[in-house]
Scaffold this motif. Structure first.
Motif, mmCIF file in Angstrom:
data_model
loop_
_atom_site.group_PDB
_atom_site.id
_atom_site.type_symbol
_atom_site.label_atom_id
_atom_site.label_comp_id
_atom_site.label_asym_id
_atom_site.label_seq_id
_atom_site.Cartn_x
_atom_site.Cartn_y
_atom_site.Cartn_z
ATOM 1 N N ILE A 196 0.969 -1.061 -0.156
ATOM 2 C CA ILE A 196 -0.105 0.318 0.097
ATOM 3 C C ILE A 196 0.611 1.340 0.131
ATOM 4 C CG2 ILE A 196 -0.203 -0.017 2.428
ATOM 5 C CD1 ILE A 196 -3.223 0.556 2.215
ATOM 6 N N VAL A 197 0.338 2.437 -0.906
ATOM 7 C CA VAL A 197 0.484 3.564 -0.743
ATOM 8 C C VAL A 197 0.057 4.957 -0.365
ATOM 9 C CG1 VAL A 197 2.092 5.778 -1.603
ATOM 10 C CG2 VAL A 197 2.951 3.100 -2.215
ATOM 11 N N ILE A 198 -0.135 4.854 0.316
ATOM 12 C CA ILE A 198 -0.963 5.939 1.928
ATOM 13 C C ILE A 198 -0.330 7.324 1.184
ATOM 14 C CG2 ILE A 198 -2.048 6.708 3.323
ATOM 15 C CD1 ILE A 198 -2.841 4.275 4.183
ATOM 16 N N VAL A 199 -1.206 8.684 0.268
ATOM 17 C CA VAL A 199 -0.829 9.734 0.460
ATOM 18 C C VAL A 199 -1.560 10.507 1.074
ATOM 19 C CG1 VAL A 199 -0.298 11.526 -1.424
ATOM 20 C CG2 VAL A 199 0.509 8.916 -1.816
ATOM 21 N N LEU A 200 -0.912 11.951 2.012
ATOM 22 C CA LEU A 200 -2.081 12.826 2.346
ATOM 23 C C LEU A 200 -1.256 13.833 2.188
ATOM 24 C CD1 LEU A 200 -1.871 10.884 5.877
ATOM 25 C CD2 LEU A 200 -3.315 10.833 4.775
ATOM 26 N N GLU A 201 -2.066 14.810 2.240
ATOM 27 C CA GLU A 201 -2.360 17.092 2.039
ATOM 28 C C GLU A 201 -2.509 17.039 3.015
ATOM 29 O OE1 GLU A 201 -2.676 20.216 -1.305
ATOM 30 O OE2 GLU A 201 -3.445 18.134 -2.009
ATOM 31 N N VAL A 202 -1.500 18.086 3.186
ATOM 32 C CA VAL A 202 -1.877 18.966 4.867
ATOM 33 C C VAL A 202 -1.757 20.374 4.861
ATOM 34 C CG1 VAL A 202 -1.645 18.958 6.892
ATOM 35 C CG2 VAL A 202 -1.350 17.148 6.459
ATOM 36 N N ARG A 203 -2.674 20.788 4.620
ATOM 37 C CA ARG A 203 -3.447 22.518 4.540
ATOM 38 C C ARG A 203 -3.453 23.053 5.818
ATOM 39 N NH1 ARG A 203 -0.407 24.000 0.266
ATOM 40 N NH2 ARG A 203 -0.703 21.839 -1.898
ATOM 41 N N GLY A 204 -2.604 24.056 6.427
ATOM 42 C CA GLY A 204 -3.597 24.918 8.063
ATOM 43 C C GLY A 204 -3.653 24.154 8.626
ATOM 44 N N GLY A 205 -3.439 23.058 8.967
ATOM 45 C CA GLY A 205 -2.807 22.111 10.234
ATOM 46 C C GLY A 205 -4.116 20.861 9.486
ATOM 47 N N LYS A 206 -4.393 20.802 8.585
ATOM 48 C CA LYS A 206 -5.426 19.595 8.183
ATOM 49 C C LYS A 206 -5.390 18.379 7.476
ATOM 50 C CE LYS A 206 -8.263 21.478 12.131
ATOM 51 N NZ LYS A 206 -9.030 20.572 12.966
ATOM 52 N N ARG B 234 -5.110 9.795 -0.404
ATOM 53 C CA ARG B 234 -5.100 8.850 -1.316
ATOM 54 C C ARG B 234 -5.146 7.331 -1.192
ATOM 55 N NH1 ARG B 234 -7.759 12.071 -2.542
ATOM 56 N NH2 ARG B 234 -8.670 13.779 -4.348
ATOM 57 N N ASP B 235 -5.583 5.842 -0.795
ATOM 58 C CA ASP B 235 -5.217 5.302 -1.001
ATOM 59 C C ASP B 235 -4.771 4.359 -2.563
ATOM 60 O OD1 ASP B 235 -4.902 5.405 1.778
ATOM 61 O OD2 ASP B 235 -6.496 3.735 1.819
ATOM 62 N N TYR B 236 -3.714 3.732 -2.227
ATOM 63 C CA TYR B 236 -2.894 3.168 -3.170
ATOM 64 C C TYR B 236 -3.180 1.748 -3.044
ATOM 65 C CZ TYR B 236 -3.615 7.592 -5.697
ATOM 66 O OH TYR B 236 -3.230 8.509 -5.604
ATOM 67 N N VAL B 237 -3.855 0.310 -3.594
ATOM 68 C CA VAL B 237 -3.176 -0.643 -2.732
ATOM 69 C C VAL B 237 -3.372 -1.915 -3.900
ATOM 70 C CG1 VAL B 237 -4.295 -2.465 -1.312
ATOM 71 C CG2 VAL B 237 -4.923 -0.225 -0.351
ATOM 72 N N ASP B 238 -2.511 -2.804 -3.900
ATOM 73 C CA ASP B 238 -2.244 -3.855 -4.329
ATOM 74 C C ASP B 238 -3.046 -5.284 -3.860
ATOM 75 O OD1 ASP B 238 -2.027 -6.139 -5.988
ATOM 76 O OD2 ASP B 238 0.450 -6.117 -5.828
ATOM 77 N N TYR B 239 -4.249 -4.642 -4.288
ATOM 78 C CA TYR B 239 -5.713 -6.092 -3.959
ATOM 79 C C TYR B 239 -5.443 -7.294 -3.965
ATOM 80 C CZ TYR B 239 -8.388 -1.801 -2.183
ATOM 81 O OH TYR B 239 -8.564 -0.977 -1.815
ATOM 82 N N ALA B 240 -4.136 -7.324 -5.358
ATOM 83 C CA ALA B 240 -4.517 -9.077 -5.856
ATOM 84 C C ALA B 240 -4.398 -9.978 -3.793
ATOM 85 C CB ALA B 240 -2.775 -8.966 -6.385
ATOM 86 N N PRO B 241 -2.655 -9.759 -3.454
ATOM 87 C CA PRO B 241 -3.087 -10.333 -2.354
ATOM 88 C C PRO B 241 -4.713 -11.040 -1.666
ATOM 89 C CG PRO B 241 -1.403 -9.409 -2.406
ATOM 90 C CD PRO B 241 -2.450 -8.854 -3.308
ATOM 91 N N PHE B 242 -4.718 -9.470 -1.262
ATOM 92 C CA PHE B 242 -6.435 -10.106 -0.696
ATOM 93 C C PHE B 242 -7.566 -10.724 -1.583
ATOM 94 C CE2 PHE B 242 -10.399 -8.080 -1.298
ATOM 95 C CZ PHE B 242 -11.709 -8.768 0.310
ATOM 96 N N LEU B 243 -7.550 -10.744 -3.000
ATOM 97 C CA LEU B 243 -8.503 -11.857 -3.198
ATOM 98 C C LEU B 243 -7.898 -12.995 -3.454
ATOM 99 C CD1 LEU B 243 -8.502 -8.552 -6.148
ATOM 100 C CD2 LEU B 243 -10.307 -9.754 -5.008
ATOM 101 N N ALA B 244 -6.513 -13.251 -3.866
ATOM 102 C CA ALA B 244 -6.125 -14.592 -3.320
ATOM 103 C C ALA B 244 -6.605 -15.008 -1.997
ATOM 104 C CB ALA B 244 -4.715 -14.266 -3.729
ATOM 105 N N ALA B 245 -6.116 -14.395 -1.043
ATOM 106 C CA ALA B 245 -7.109 -15.073 0.232
ATOM 107 C C ALA B 245 -7.987 -15.527 0.242
ATOM 108 C CB ALA B 245 -6.231 -14.167 0.629
ATOM 109 N N GLU B 246 -9.322 -14.349 -0.488
ATOM 110 C CA GLU B 246 -10.143 -14.465 -0.441
ATOM 111 C C GLU B 246 -10.840 -15.739 -1.226
ATOM 112 O OE1 GLU B 246 -14.459 -15.046 -1.578
ATOM 113 O OE2 GLU B 246 -12.828 -14.395 -3.199
ATOM 114 N N ARG B 247 -10.520 -15.774 -2.069
ATOM 115 C CA ARG B 247 -10.135 -17.549 -3.099
ATOM 116 C C ARG B 247 -10.404 -18.844 -2.177
ATOM 117 N NH1 ARG B 247 -8.198 -13.806 -7.408
ATOM 118 N NH2 ARG B 247 -5.785 -15.590 -6.765
ATOM 119 N N ALA B 248 -9.183 -18.508 -1.367
ATOM 120 C CA ALA B 248 -8.452 -19.549 -1.290
ATOM 121 C C ALA B 248 -10.010 -20.042 0.585
ATOM 122 C CB ALA B 248 -7.527 -19.063 -0.256
ATOM 123 N N THR B 249 -10.123 -18.766 0.752
ATOM 124 C CA THR B 249 -11.340 -19.178 1.862
ATOM 125 C C THR B 249 -12.664 -19.830 1.395
ATOM 126 O OG1 THR B 249 -11.881 -17.101 2.077
ATOM 127 C CG2 THR B 249 -10.247 -17.357 3.381
#
Length: 170
Positions: free
Chosen positions: A135-145, A150-165
């Motif tokens: 995963i890569v998470i990108v945050l932008e902060v302006r004025g202290g908030k 943005r989340d950028y996730v490689d969902y392939a491992p999750f999909l493989a784990a879901e199939r296995a269950t």
């Protein structure tokens, strides 16, 4: 003529030094102000601690996970209230999240968190699916908030784990 050109060039370079120092100072100040806000938000996000995350959001903040479109139909929200509704409702199926850091970058108004997300999802049918996804998470902060997440996730491992269950077909 070459002496005149050299003199002008030297004058321009000398004049640019204070501007560069000002840019350096501004960059350092913005980065120093942004980093603790982004880090606190990131830690609350990973802990699924919405009460600590909420005050760190700007009213007009937005959230997107463009990589989830083919898996979950896309995830996003516009505005603090919508983001908090999304996190507090859609994320209830998350049993846990953990983050193993590969790299964290603080730069100006942006923070990037790269690593592996370990997470367990209640699929709603009696199955829990656990996986570790890059995963890569990108945050932008302006004025202290936080104004953008943005989340950028490689969902392939999750999909493989879901199939296995999945239950075996008879």
């Amino acid at each position: 003529m070459n002496k005149q050109f050299a003199a002008i060039l030297v004058a321009l370079l000398v004049a640019a030094i204070p501007a560069t120092a000002t840019a350096d100072d501004r960059f350092a100040a913005e980065t120093a102000a942004m980093a603790p806000v982004a880090d606190a938000y990131f830690e609350a996000y990973i802990r699924l601690d919405w009460d600590h995350l909420e005050p760190l959001l700007a009213d007009d903040a937005n959230f997107r996970d463009p990589t989830s479109a083919l898996v979950f139909g896309g995830v996003g929200a516009e505005g603090k209230a919508a983001m908090m509704r999304k996190f507090r409702t859609a994320y209830t199926s998350l049993r846990q999240m953990g983050f193993t850091k590969k790299r964290i970058i603080h730069s100006g108004n942006f923070a990037l968190y790269e690593g592996d997300l370990s997470w367990t999802v209640d699929m709603g049918d009696g199955r829990d699916v656990s996986s570790v996804t890059p995963i890569v998470i990108v945050l932008e902060v302006r004025g202290g908030k936080v104004v953008s997440h943005r989340d950028y996730v490689d969902y392939a491992p999750f999909l493989a784990a879901e199939r296995a269950t999945r239950p075996a077909k008879k």
